[in-house]
Design a protein around this motif. Structure first.
Motif, short mmCIF file in Angstrom:
data_model
loop_
_atom_site.label_atom_id
_atom_site.label_comp_id
_atom_site.label_asym_id
_atom_site.label_seq_id
_atom_site.Cartn_x
_atom_site.Cartn_y
_atom_site.Cartn_z
N GLU A 123 3.00 -22.92 30.30
CA GLU A 123 3.81 -21.95 29.59
C GLU A 123 4.01 -20.71 30.44
OE1 GLU A 123 3.15 -21.75 25.01
OE2 GLU A 123 1.18 -21.73 25.97
N SER B 11 6.30 -14.98 29.01
CA SER B 11 7.41 -14.58 28.14
C SER B 11 7.56 -15.53 26.95
CB SER B 11 8.71 -14.51 28.93
OG SER B 11 9.01 -15.77 29.51
N SER B 12 7.32 -16.83 27.18
CA SER B 12 7.43 -17.77 26.06
C SER B 12 6.27 -17.59 25.08
CB SER B 12 7.47 -19.22 26.57
OG SER B 12 6.23 -19.59 27.15
N ASP C 95 6.58 -16.52 21.16
CA ASP C 95 5.92 -17.26 20.08
C ASP C 95 5.10 -16.31 19.21
OD1 ASP C 95 5.10 -19.46 18.57
OD2 ASP C 95 3.32 -19.76 19.81
#
Length: 233
Positions: free
Chosen positions: A54, A57-58, A62
């Motif tokens: 991952e 930023s992701s 989330d």
């Protein structure tokens, strides 16, 4: 193109979840290559297809405007963390204080200024390391986060560690050390010796806020960070 059946979509999601759990250090799941390849064959996916790590930023996306625990009710800002996304060293503290809550950045108050001096004494700067916390929102009156609050937020710092994949982790204070290491041993007994978390060396040491109250402990912290410096060298 025919859409995948619900069964195939479900198996694909399970497979991707198992891969992710393996990456963030979870145990107790069948994440060995044979099991993942079997899931790949069931869904007609290439056996070599794997989910990449991952991005920070992701993970932040989330997290969103998190309402997973009651700490959200009194916060001004979520304090996600900051620093080099490829840092070799991660500092993990307990949670934001008043200054951090106001600006949304970790370790910017008096304790943060001391941490910056410690980092500089290691011949590094803040931009070269990553700094985060066990919980992302300020506990009222700077109290310790509760076990439930830690449980809700802990997966995010684990995912941040997995995404960065540092050479070493330094936990600051008892709350951070106990949360990551799953122990009730006080930091005074843990410090000075490397522990292991997610396959990475962890050096527990005192929190900078504690050093402001007990400056005689600065020598112990310096001894601890010298051991970290040897790994980084």
């Amino acid at each position: 193109m025919t859409l995948a059946s619900p069964r195939v979509r479900m198996i694909r999601q399970i497979r991707e979840s198992l891969i992710h759990l393996k990456q963030i250090g979870c145990t107790g799941f069948e994440c060995d290559p044979e099991c993942l390849d079997r899931l790949a064959r069931l869904t007609a996916l290439p056996a070599t297809r794997t989910a990449g790590p991952e991005s920070l930023s992701s993970i932040r996306a989330d997290l969103g405007e998190c309402t997973r625990c009651p700490l959200c009710r009194g916060r001004n800002h979520i304090v996600f963390g900051e620093g080099d996304p490829k840092a070799r060293l991660i500092f993990v503290g307990e949670g934001p204080g008043a200054d951090e809550d106001r600006c949304g950045r970790p370790f910017v108050g008096a304790a943060g200024q001391l941490l910056t001096k410690i980092i500089q004494a290691m011949n590094l700067n803040r931009e070269e390391v990553y700094i985060g916390n066990i919980v992302k929102c300020r506990p009222p009156e700077n109290r310790n986060p509760t076990p439930d609050e830690i449980e809700k937020c802990l997966p995010f710092i684990k995912r941040q560690i997995a995404a960065i994949n540092p050479k070493v982790i330094c936990t600051l204070g008892s709350v951070a050390a106990r949360a990551l290491l799953g122990t009730q041993v006080p930091v005074s007994r843990l410090r000075g010796q490397f522990q292991t978390f997610m396959g990475l060396p962890v050096m527990p040491t005192y929190h900078p806020a504690y050093l402001l109250r007990s400056p005689e402990k600065k020598r112990d912290v310096w001894n601890d960070v010298q051991k970290i410096m040897k790994i980084l060298a």
